[in-house]
Design an enzyme around this catalytic site. Structure first.
Site, PDB file in Angstrom:
ATOM      1  N   TYR A 136      81.195  -8.060 -99.305  1.00 51.26           N
ATOM      2  CA  TYR A 136      82.324  -8.457-100.149  1.00 51.26           C
ATOM      3  C   TYR A 136      81.887  -9.407-101.259  1.00 51.26           C
ATOM      4  O   TYR A 136      82.538  -9.494-102.291  1.00 51.26           O
ATOM      5  CB  TYR A 136      83.402  -9.155 -99.301  1.00 51.26           C
ATOM      6  N   LYS A 187      75.131  -2.413 -87.428  1.00 52.25           N
ATOM      7  CA  LYS A 187      74.339  -1.186 -87.558  1.00 52.25           C
ATOM      8  C   LYS A 187      72.871  -1.577 -87.619  1.00 52.25           C
ATOM      9  O   LYS A 187      72.201  -1.381 -88.636  1.00 52.25           O
ATOM     10  CB  LYS A 187      74.767  -0.406 -88.818  1.00 52.25           C
ATOM     11  N   ASP A 244      86.834  -5.437 -91.348  1.00 49.23           N
ATOM     12  CA  ASP A 244      87.986  -4.938 -92.104  1.00 49.23           C
ATOM     13  C   ASP A 244      88.437  -3.598 -91.523  1.00 49.23           C
ATOM     14  O   ASP A 244      89.621  -3.369 -91.260  1.00 49.23           O
ATOM     15  CB  ASP A 244      87.584  -4.784 -93.576  1.00 49.23           C
TER      16      ASP A 244
HETATM   17  C1  IPM Z   1      92.402  -7.281 -95.285  1.00 46.57           C
HETATM   18  C2  IPM Z   1      92.582  -6.560 -96.585  1.00 46.57           C
HETATM   19  C3  IPM Z   1      91.760  -7.254 -97.650  1.00 46.57           C
HETATM   20  C4  IPM Z   1      90.303  -7.137 -97.279  1.00 46.57           C
HETATM   21  C5  IPM Z   1      91.992  -6.779 -99.100  1.00 46.57           C
HETATM   22  C6  IPM Z   1      93.452  -6.823 -99.480  1.00 46.57           C
HETATM   23  C7  IPM Z   1      91.164  -7.557-100.073  1.00 46.57           C
HETATM   24  O1  IPM Z   1      92.240  -5.220 -96.441  1.00 46.57           O
HETATM   25  O2  IPM Z   1      92.696  -8.489 -95.243  1.00 46.57           O
HETATM   26  O3  IPM Z   1      92.000  -6.655 -94.310  1.00 46.57           O
HETATM   27  O4  IPM Z   1      89.653  -6.110 -97.545  1.00 46.57           O
HETATM   28  O5  IPM Z   1      89.784  -8.090 -96.687  1.00 46.57           O
HETATM   29 MG    MG Z   2      91.868  -4.646 -94.426  1.00 48.00          MG
END
Ligand code: IPM
Ligand code: MG
Length: 350
Positions: A136, A187, A244
């Site tokens: 991220y 992984k 996620d």
């Molecule tokens: C989550 C969401 C977020 C992420 C998005 C909205 C940026 O999917 O909180 O799981 O990917 O972390």
């Molecule tokens: Mg999410």
């Protein structure tokens, strides 16, 4: 000092956080609650999804409770001005590196899952997702144009030992208060960060948590095991991206995305960020039918983890369970109650 900073955000966010206000004034009317625009609504008012003032207030509050961000209105905004960018900046700005995402199947709702009742009944998993690192945020990233005219997109997955260690520590500590088992998902068979992840978790376990049962599982297998036999899991610790994905999968097992809260925590003594797992749900925005329980249970987590009011958290949780047992249901879980009526049912139990 602000106890709770409310960030209603976009879509159904304001509808559900309004119910949190009602519950809070019934349960703990001594709490100092502030509210600021966030996400797309902040972009519309101030030109940025998270203003410096709002971040400063978040850092100075005891807890931050968010509704939801995003929606079709801002889909074409430049990436750094999108509502989602505001959320990522809030997470890093508050340094909340451990994201606790419970997947609990409430007995009253076991038939709402797309899996068989016997597979999900009694389910109680805690996913601990690393929240401020990994792909991220890794550099370099971007889309470039090559000499031959093609375009090339790059994201970078990167983790340091300390990032892995601090989030794993949270998972081990949590497991001790639960069923004492941690599954670490990565992984390591193809990724360098996965290999490092496995080594760091193994070493931390041997050093500080030998009493906790530790299992390593490749993330793709974890995804499969979650639908095959989810009750084998207690605490799952994993990186930002896998977390996620696996947390959405786990949430769906419970049949009640509208019921699941989450807590993002940093170092002890720093404010936590609490948010429902569901998104802004543009399809039902403004209709008054959004389920407020995920937001109300996020407030429950805030009481427990950041406000030092576990007694009130217990009362609130019991009230939610009681309302569900009485049959209180919004449309997402097969009922007809409005957002406000569902909150009424919880408040009545308080
Ligand atoms: C989550 C969401 C977020 C992420 C998005 C909205 C940026 O999917 O909180 O799981 O990917 O972390
Ligand atoms: Mg999410």
């Amino acid at each position: 000092m602000t106890d709770v900073l409310l960030l209603p955000g976009d879509g159904i966010g304001p509808e559900v956080t309004e119910q949190v206000r009602r519950v809070a004034s019934r349960l703990a009317n001594d709490l100092a609650i502030e509210e600021r625009a966030f996400g797309g609504s902040s972009f519309d008012q101030f030109g940025a999804p998270l203003t410096d003032d709002t971040l400063a207030l978040a850092q100075a509050s005891k807890a931050v409770l968010m509704g939801a961000v995003g929606g079709p209105a801002w889909a074409d905004a430049p990436r750094h001005l999108r509502p989602e960018a505001g959320l990522l900046n809030l997470r890093t700005g508050m340094a909340v590196f451990a994201n606790l995402r419970p997947a609990i199947c409430f007995d009253a709702l076991a038939d709402a899952s797309s899996l068989k009742r016997e597979v999900v009944q009694g389910l109680d998993i805690m996913i601990v997702r690393e929240l401020t690192g990994g792909v991220y945020f890794g550099q370099p990233r971007g889309i470039e144009t090559l000499a031959d005219g093609q375009r090339r997109g790059v994201d970078t997955q990167v983790y340091t030992t300390s990032e892995i260690e601090r989030v794993s520590r949270v998972a081990f500590e949590l497991a001790r208060g639960r069923r004492n088992k941690v599954t670490s998902a990565e992984k390591s068979n193809v990724m360098e960060t996965g290999l490092l992840w496995r080594e760091v978790v193994t070493a931390l376990h041997a050093k500080d948590y030998p009493d906790v049962q530790l299992e390593h599982m490749l993330a793709d297998n974890a995804a499969m095991q979650l639908v095959k036999n989810p009750k084998q899991f207690d605490v799952i610790v994993t990186d930002n991206l896998f977390g996620d994905i696996l947390s959405d999968e786990a949430a769906q097992l419970t049949g009640g995305l509208g019921l699941l809260p989450s807590a993002a925590l940093g170092a002890p003594g720093t404010p936590g960020l609490f948010e429902p797992i569901h998104g802004s749900a543009p399809d039902i925005t403004g209709k008054g039918v959004a389920n407020p329980l995920a937001a109300i249970l996020s407030f429950e987590m805030a009481l427990r983890w950041s406000l030092g009011r576990a007694d009130l958290a217990d009362r609130l949780k019991a009230a939610v369970v009681g309302a569900l047992e009485d049959g209180a249901r919004t449309p997402d879980i097969g009922g007809t109650l409005s957002t406000g009526q569902m909150a009424d049912a919880v408040i009545a139990k308080l």
